[in-house]
Motif scaffolding. Structure first.
Motif, PDB file in Angstrom:
ATOM      1  N   ASP A  55       0.847  -1.188   0.000  1.00 57.48           N
ATOM      2  CA  ASP A  55       0.000   0.000   0.000  1.00 57.48           C
ATOM      3  C   ASP A  55       0.886   1.243   0.000  1.00 57.48           C
ATOM      4  N   PRO A  56       0.632   2.186  -0.914  1.00 57.55           N
ATOM      5  CA  PRO A  56       1.539   3.349  -1.009  1.00 57.55           C
ATOM      6  C   PRO A  56       1.537   4.224   0.230  1.00 57.55           C
ATOM      7  N   THR A  57       0.509   4.119   1.078  1.00 59.85           N
ATOM      8  CA  THR A  57       0.466   4.970   2.276  1.00 59.85           C
ATOM      9  C   THR A  57       1.209   4.356   3.452  1.00 59.85           C
ATOM     10  N   LEU A  58       1.659   3.127   3.290  1.00 59.78           N
ATOM     11  CA  LEU A  58       2.399   2.473   4.367  1.00 59.78           C
ATOM     12  C   LEU A  58       3.882   2.483   4.043  1.00 59.78           C
ATOM     13  N   ILE A  59       4.677   2.657   5.045  1.00 64.06           N
ATOM     14  CA  ILE A  59       6.131   2.689   4.858  1.00 64.06           C
ATOM     15  C   ILE A  59       6.670   1.280   5.034  1.00 64.06           C
ATOM     16  N   PRO A  60       7.209   0.710   3.954  1.00 63.92           N
ATOM     17  CA  PRO A  60       7.703  -0.668   4.072  1.00 63.92           C
ATOM     18  C   PRO A  60       9.131  -0.709   4.605  1.00 63.92           C
ATOM     19  N   THR A  61       9.448  -1.813   5.213  1.00 66.21           N
ATOM     20  CA  THR A  61      10.807  -2.071   5.681  1.00 66.21           C
ATOM     21  C   THR A  61      11.211  -3.465   5.219  1.00 66.21           C
ATOM     22  N   MET A  62      12.275  -3.505   4.429  1.00 64.68           N
ATOM     23  CA  MET A  62      12.755  -4.784   3.904  1.00 64.68           C
ATOM     24  C   MET A  62      13.887  -5.304   4.790  1.00 64.68           C
ATOM     25  N   ASN A  63      13.725  -6.512   5.260  1.00 66.18           N
ATOM     26  CA  ASN A  63      14.759  -7.164   6.057  1.00 66.18           C
ATOM     27  C   ASN A  63      15.117  -8.489   5.399  1.00 66.18           C
ATOM     28  N   TRP A  64      16.385  -8.792   5.413  1.00 66.76           N
ATOM     29  CA  TRP A  64      16.859 -10.083   4.911  1.00 66.76           C
ATOM     30  C   TRP A  64      17.388 -10.891   6.082  1.00 66.76           C
ATOM     31  N   LEU A  65      17.024 -12.151   6.111  1.00 68.02           N
ATOM     32  CA  LEU A  65      17.457 -13.051   7.168  1.00 68.02           C
ATOM     33  C   LEU A  65      18.229 -14.209   6.550  1.00 68.02           C
ATOM     34  N   LYS A  66      19.146 -14.706   7.314  1.00 68.68           N
ATOM     35  CA  LYS A  66      19.877 -15.927   6.926  1.00 68.68           C
ATOM     36  C   LYS A  66      19.636 -16.967   8.000  1.00 68.68           C
ATOM     37  N   ASP A  67      18.995 -18.049   7.598  1.00 69.51           N
ATOM     38  CA  ASP A  67      18.647 -19.111   8.540  1.00 69.51           C
ATOM     39  C   ASP A  67      17.885 -18.544   9.731  1.00 69.51           C
ATOM     40  N   ASN A  68      16.926 -17.649   9.424  1.00 70.50           N
ATOM     41  CA  ASN A  68      16.047 -17.017  10.411  1.00 70.50           C
ATOM     42  C   ASN A  68      16.803 -16.134  11.399  1.00 70.50           C
ATOM     43  N   GLY A  69      18.030 -15.787  11.086  1.00 70.08           N
ATOM     44  CA  GLY A  69      18.798 -14.860  11.917  1.00 70.08           C
ATOM     45  C   GLY A  69      19.263 -13.679  11.071  1.00 70.08           C
ATOM     46  N   GLU A  70      19.985 -12.777  11.691  1.00 68.79           N
ATOM     47  CA  GLU A  70      20.463 -11.608  10.974  1.00 68.79           C
ATOM     48  C   GLU A  70      21.532 -11.999   9.956  1.00 68.79           C
ATOM     49  N   LEU A  71      21.652 -11.153   8.929  1.00 68.15           N
ATOM     50  CA  LEU A  71      22.699 -11.367   7.946  1.00 68.15           C
ATOM     51  C   LEU A  71      24.065 -11.162   8.594  1.00 68.15           C
ATOM     52  N   PRO A  72      25.067 -11.858   8.129  1.00 70.09           N
ATOM     53  CA  PRO A  72      26.419 -11.624   8.669  1.00 70.09           C
ATOM     54  C   PRO A  72      26.862 -10.190   8.430  1.00 70.09           C
ATOM     55  N   ASP A  73      27.624  -9.669   9.378  1.00 74.07           N
ATOM     56  CA  ASP A  73      28.163  -8.314   9.246  1.00 74.07           C
ATOM     57  C   ASP A  73      29.378  -8.375   8.322  1.00 74.07           C
ATOM     58  N   ASP A  74      29.096  -8.354   7.041  1.00 79.84           N
ATOM     59  CA  ASP A  74      30.144  -8.565   6.042  1.00 79.84           C
ATOM     60  C   ASP A  74      29.845  -7.654   4.869  1.00 79.84           C
ATOM     61  N   GLU A  75      30.880  -6.931   4.407  1.00 83.26           N
ATOM     62  CA  GLU A  75      30.679  -6.001   3.296  1.00 83.26           C
ATOM     63  C   GLU A  75      30.362  -6.721   1.992  1.00 83.26           C
TER      64      GLU A  75
END
Length: 1282
Positions: free
Chosen positions: A568-588
């Motif tokens: 919906d254009p009136t909602l602000i989306p936030t895209m998150n990526w997960l790896k194995d249901n956890g956070e992405l590695p802190d890697d460039e």
């Protein structure tokens, strides 16, 4: 997305509506604004547990907290009598609370044991707490006793009793030794629930003197131990009876217990059955301990149903069955079975389930309006059935004042037509032998107008197709009626898709965009009405349109997961990526973009499941994909050679890591250190599932092997080489290949072969035995042995004779296998004779067949390759003189006797001869043979010209064909008109004799395009057609004028010209042509859209100052000019020059400057004379007197004049510009007056104005006064005269 209800409530504002109109119950809201001024009977909010065991080392804390309006006061009873807190200095009641703090320091805790009950009262009623039993925790000591050693025979059963002292609460029992190590327990030795230690059968290893039972009391955190028990296990068969008599401990020797192998029997519980009671909600523990030898195994079974697997667990090596959260269905018969190899035993435990009172429906607080009716219900259950007793304000209801509006029916109190001031707190007490339940429920009689507790203008947001809940929490007495309206509608929303709940909440089961808008809820009772507005926004769901896909990526490559989302254009989306249901590695290497995730330089650690999660404030969507990283397999390891034989060996290896890509095959390579050290050769391939290879070997080689694994990605690195494996020498297994016998000269035979490799030699001393003999001739084989060679030349052979040749390999260990003979030929020589009986059969004007007799094999003198026919055209039959053309050659392979000669020209004389060809070359030619070709169709006319184009006629001229190909019989002309849309008209046809070359066509249409088709003919037919087009000119009668009118030209700038005209004609190929006047170059032409009417065209890129001749022409399709305008001459102007006059080059200016210089010189002389006389320079005096503002002194810093202003018009000179800083900038001229001035110090600024002096040094200006100690500056003197 999970269906979730989204509530928007203010803190504490929650409305709960209970039951129907008759049993209306309302919880007083906690909102302070609502509570203010709202009376409420007491309510117990926190109290201590019913059974409270205290630690005698700590103060006693008994909780009792309550709320009410006004705030209640508190009092206590102990053991049924009033407990005066104020009289006991050790007891303190907390302010605004009923919580007691009892200081037992210096006192015995037993003095405060008892049953406590708290009372909270205000003017609207009295609430009471549970009976709180206070007991002191106790950890008594073990009674002292003398324990004698227990002697038992090996194999018998044994029970070591613990018998711990009774504590409060009961202690935790465990057995340890003197070193505080737990005694090992197993299926044979285990601790019972009562703490005793059971041995199903004893072993000699059970002998020890430190069986110690410990009791840990949790409240006091103390541990007490029993006296150690000594157990001696005796093997009575090995001990002499005499020795046994020494042990006079018959009381402790269980000789009556069987010691040999036996079937099981139960030690606890005894007998075949027993009974056990359990309370509902508690824990049921059933125990069966059996003895026997071998040690029996225990199993459990419920005879009347299944064991409750979700609540059941086994302990103590299957000897204890534990069932948590006991239910009535757990009652029944439980069978435990003990079994060993000799038999089994059974015990049935009958379980009865009882229940302390438990709530089915506890009484709830009632808020009633005057004249209303309410019901208090106290529904409980238990086994045995609980007894229910009602109290009012802590007094049994039968002892309280009579109230006609109150009626008690067992578990129900009915209140009818209540009146203001009849508020009270009712207590329900339900009890049986296993416990009791006590509940307080107040009846608060209030008259309150409605209040809406939901904050106004709340905005509810929900996703399409999800339920929406709009709150209208309210408070009032009587309970307000809730109605809902949408936008400006007047109808009540109480139909599909709307549902109004009892608490006032409006539910839209499946919200759609049309449900968005403003909603109004109205709360009303007989005391008033309140309304509130809320807003609903129905949003589009968040959806992932392009999901990430499963990827298989090679190591060190890049992986890209796409995740394109619609929201919906009136909602602000936030895209998150997960790896194995956890956070992405802190890697460039991980780059997150708007709609993608990129992983650069992928490694094995990056494998896993990647999930893109798109969140908004209302919903989310997610999608996952796996990443599999593949790479070349690791090299195999541990190469081992087994089954070693003379000509073979078995190679085994261990595969390396496949890296997620299955191995497809293994490649085995070898290195021959004897013949080719450092060079690895492929030996064999094996399937990827195998780890062994049988290798066939050659003699006389020093082998090393290695293995490479191959998967979808590629080859692994080679394995480490195996150990060296040497084979013994032997005679050759093979002979040389590619054996040939070919002569290079007419009297030799060259025998060649492919040499064996070092590995094929099979041993040292490799040589080749070459054998040859003439075929079909009775003679012996000739032989020669050579080494390190691949050919042998036999000389003195006859020409092209068949030979048999063979080559055999020989080494120090013997000869190779018998070789096969190969046929070869000695050298060739050129043929000796030519073909005979040459004949030519002419098929038509362009094709002939030639025949000949074959040449004898004996005179070919070599391998016949074919025949070569050479032929050429002597002349046309029209011509008497020969004009020989280039010779053509056709080769016919094999032993042919005929051939075809294509591509001949008709009506011509040809000559040919034939040669025989072998591998050595060509033989002599046959005698020349002549033949003639018949007539054919002629070639196209050499040209067709159209001349003298008039209004209705034109002239055609043509030339004969270059190739008549026979005798010409005439020409054919066809023509037809072509209109402006290129459509063809009717065809006219004319015939002309062969001797004509021109014709005049008349009666043509004026101003019409014609297309002409023209060809020549012989008796064989018509030749190719040539075409031309032409246009007749316009009719003077019908024409309004020539094709071009009003032709004009004009110059545009320095490099362009515009040509305009009016054109009337059918042709569209209009060009503007121009050429430099008097130039011999070609005309430059530029195409113009040739539509009729007025047109203009701009010619660009012309040279300034140049004259051009210009015309407009119309051309036909052959680029011939049809119409042309008169030539116009256009002369472009010279390039624009600067209009500024360089004053430095003007004579008058030079004269003026010379006059000024002379005048200055005179003034200097006068000043010098005046100075010597001590007088003032008259002009200087004038300057001092009048201070002429137009005379500007020189600047101190650079000696330049200040800004000069014309006294008449105040305008700057033409071509100059005076900036604001007072300086005059240079104009476009690069000349400077310094080139014409005298003296080296003279200077001019950038615009040519004079600065500095003509001669002499720069003088200082005098700004302090009018007097000067030096001669005046000649520049100042010049200023005074300007």
């Amino acid at each position: 997305m999970d269906r979730k209800r989204k509530w928007v409530l203010s803190s504490g504002a929650l409305l709960v509506i209970f039951l129907g109109r008759m049993t209306t119950g309302l919880e007083v809201p906690l909102d302070p604004k609502v509570l203010e001024g709202l009376p409420q009977p007491p309510t117990i909010t926190h109290q201590s547990s019913k059974d409270f065991i205290i630690d005698p080392r700590e103060n006693i804390l008994i909780y009792c907290e309550a709320k009410g309006k006004p705030h209640p006061s508190f009092s206590w009873t102990r053991n049924g009598t009033h407990f005066d807190v104020e009289k006991d200095s050790k007891v303190l009641m907390k302010p605004s609370s009923g919580t007691l703090v009892i200081d037992i320091s210096g006192e015995k805790a037993e003095a405060y044991e008892g049953i406590y009950q708290c009372t909270a009262r205000n003017e609207h009623g009295t609430a009471v707490s549970n009976n709180i039993v206070i007991r002191q925790s106790r950890s008594p000591l073990w009674s002292k006793e003398r324990k004698e050693a227990i002697m038992v025979q090996v194999g018998v059963s044994l029970v070591l009793q613990c018998g711990p002292p009774a504590g409060l609460p009961p202690p935790i029992i465990f057995w340890m030794d003197n070193n505080f190590q737990r005694l090992p327990q197993n299926t044979r030795v285990s601790q019972a629930l009562n703490g005793d230690l059971y041995f199903s059968n004893v072993l000699l290893d059970d002998t020890r003197n430190d069986y110690i039972c410990y009791a840990r009391f949790p409240h006091t955190q103390t541990i007490q131990q029993k006296q150690p028990i000594t157990v001696k296990v005796l093997d009575m068969d090995a001990i002499n009876e005499t020795v046994a008599d020494l042990y006079n401990y018959t009381n402790n020797l269980f000789l009556d217990s069987p010691s040999g192998e036996r079937r099981p029997s139960f030690m606890a519980p005894p007998g075949r059955s027993s009974t056990q009671m359990a309370l509902r909600g508690g824990v049921l523990e059933l125990e069966c301990i059996a003895e026997g030898l071998p040690t029996p195994e225990v199993s459990w079974y419920k005879e009347s149903g299944e064991l409750p697997s979700s609540r059941m667990s086994f302990h103590n090596f299957q000897k204890t069955l534990k069932i948590a959260d006991v239910m009535e269905a757990d009652a029944g018969d439980y069978r435990c079975t003990a079994k060993n190899s000799l038999g089994s035993a059974h015990h049935i435990i009958k379980v009865n389930v009882k229940a302390a009172p438990f709530w089915i429906s506890a009484p709830r607080n009632l808020i009633l309006a005057p004249k209303e009716t309410g019901i208090l219900t106290c529904r409980v259950s238990g086994d045995p059935k609980p007894q229910i007793a009602w109290s009012v304000n802590g007094v049994p209801i039968e002892d309280s004042p009579k109230d006609m509006s109150r009626k008690v029916e067992e578990d129900t109190v009915i209140l009818s037509d209540v009146q203001t001031g009849s508020s009270a707190v009712y207590q329900c007490n339900a009890s049986n032998e296993f416990g009791y339940l006590l509940a307080n429920a107040f009846v608060n009689v209030l008259a309150e107008a409605p209040r809406v507790l939901t904050p106004p203008n709340n905005v509810y947001q929900v996703i399409t197709n999800n339920p929406a809940f709009l709150d209208c929490a309210s408070f009032g007495s009587p309970i307000p009626t809730i109605t809902w309206f949408k936008d400006s509608q007047t109808s009540i929303l109480n139909r599909d898709p709307y549902v109004i709940h009892n608490n006032g909440t409006l539910e839209i089961n499946v919200a759609q965009s049309l449900n968005s808008g403003k909603y109004t809820c109205i709360a009303s009772n007989n005391l008033g009405t309140r309304e509130n507005h809320v807003y609903l926004e129905v949003k589009e769901p968040t959806r992932i349109l392009a999901q990430p896909e499963y990827m298989v990526v090679q190591r060190n490559r890049k992986a890209v997961f796409e995740c394109k989302v619609k929201h919906d254009p009136t909602l602000i989306p936030t895209m998150n990526w997960l790896k194995d249901n956890g956070e992405l590695p802190d890697d460039e290497r991980f780059l997150v973009d708007t709609d993608s995730l990129t992983i650069n330089d992928v490694t094995e650690e990056d494998e896993g499941t990647y999930t893109c999660v798109m969140n908004t404030t209302l919903d989310q969507d997610s999608a996952s994909a796996m990443l599999t990283v593949v790479e070349e397999p690791d090299p195999p390891t541990d190469l081992e050679l087994t089954d070693q034989r003379e000509r073979s060996v078995q190679l085994t290896w261990i595969p390396g890591d496949e890296h997620n890509s299955p191995t497809q095959k293994f490649l085995v390579q070898y290195e021959d250190l004897l013949h080719q050290a450092g060079v690895w050769h492929n030996l064999t391939e094996e399937e990827g599932t195998k780890t062994t290879a049988h290798l066939d070997l050659s003699p006389y080689a020093y082998y090393s092997f290695r293995v490479l694994a191959v998967n979808h990605v590629g080859y692994s690195r080679p394995s480490q080489p195996s150990r060296q494996y040497r084979t013994n020498p032997a005679a050759p297994d093979v002979n040389p290949t590619d054996v040939h016998g070919v002569g290079t000269e007419h009297n030799n035979l060259v025998i060649s072969w492919k040499e064996l490799t070092g590995l094929q030699s099979n041993g040292p001393g490799l040589q080749y035995q070459v054998n040859w003999r003439q075929k079909d001739v009775e003679e012996d084989w000739s032989s020669e042995t050579v080494a390190n060679a691949s050919k042998y030349v036999v000389s003195g052979t006859p020409t092209f004779v068949a030979y048999e040749v063979k080559v055999q390999a020989v080494n120090d260990y013997g000869n190779g296998p018998a070789p096969e003979a190969v046929e070869g030929y000695s050298g060739e020589d050129v043929p000796m004779s030519a073909p005979e009986s040459v004949q030519v059969l002419v098929q038509n004007g362009t094709l002939a067949e030639v025949h000949w007799e074959p040449v004898l094999t004996s005179v070919v003198r070599g391998r016949l390759q074919g025949y070569k026919v050479s032929y050429w055209r002597e002349r046309s039959l029209h011509q008497a003189e020969a004009q020989q053309e280039e010779q053509q050659v056709l080769a016919f392979s094999g032993n042919r006797t005929d051939g075809r000669l294509p591509g001949l020209k008709p009506y011509s004389l040809y000559t040919l001869n034939i040669r025989v060809v072998n591998g050595k070359g060509e033989g002599p030619p046959s005698p020349n043979h002549n033949f003639e070709t018949p007539e054919g169709v002629p070639g196209p006319p050499s040209f067709l010209h159209i001349k003298n184009t008039n209004m209705d006629s034109l002239t055609l001229e043509w030339g004969p064909p270059q190739d008549n190909n026979g005798r010409l019989t005439g020409y054919t002309l066809k023509y037809q008109p072509v209109n402006s849309s290129n459509e063809l008209g009717p065809v006219e046809e004319m015939m002309f004799p062969a001797n004509e070359t021109t014709v005049i066509l008349s009666d043509l249409k004026y101003s019409t395009r014609y297309k002409f088709y023209f060809n020549a003919k012989t008796i064989k037919g018509s030749g190719p057609t040539i075409t031309e087009e032409a246009v007749t000119i316009m009719d003077e009668v019908h024409s309004i004028g020539p094709a071009f009118t009003n032709v004009n030209s004009s110059v545009v700038g320095e490099e362009g010209a515009v040509i305009s005209w009016e054109y009337f004609g059918p042709d569209k190929n209009v060009y503007v042509e121009y050429i430099v006047e008097n130039s011999k170059e070609d005309w430059t032409k530029e195409f113009v859209n040739g539509s009729s009417g007025s047109q203009t065209y701009l010619i660009k890129g012309l040279k300034p100052g140049t004259s051009y001749r210009v015309r407009v022409v119309v051309k036909d399709h052959s680029e011939a000019t049809i119409h042309s305008t008169e030539e116009l001459v256009i002369t472009l102007p010279e390039a624009m020059k600067s209009n500024q006059v360089d004053l430095a080059t003007q004579g008058w200016f030079i004269g003026l400057m010379c006059a000024i210089a002379l005048l200055i010189l005179v003034l200097l002389i006068i000043c010098f004379i005046k100075r010597n006389k001590g007088g003032k320079y008259p002009v200087k005096e004038k300057e001092d007197a009048h201070h002429d503002p137009e005379v500007q002194p020189m600047k101190d810093d650079d000696g330049t004049f200040g800004e000069y202003s014309d006294t008449e018009d105040h305008k700057p000179l033409k071509g100059s510009r005076t900036p604001s800083n007072g300086t005059v900038k240079r104009d476009d001229s690069d000349d400077s007056l310094v080139d014409y001035g005298e003296g080296g110090d003279g200077q001019f600024n950038e615009d040519g104005s004079f600065i500095g002096q003509y001669s002499g040094k720069k003088e200082k200006d005098t700004h302090e006064g009018n007097e000067s100690s030096e001669a005046p500056s000649p520049v100042n003197a010049m200023n005074s005269f300007v």
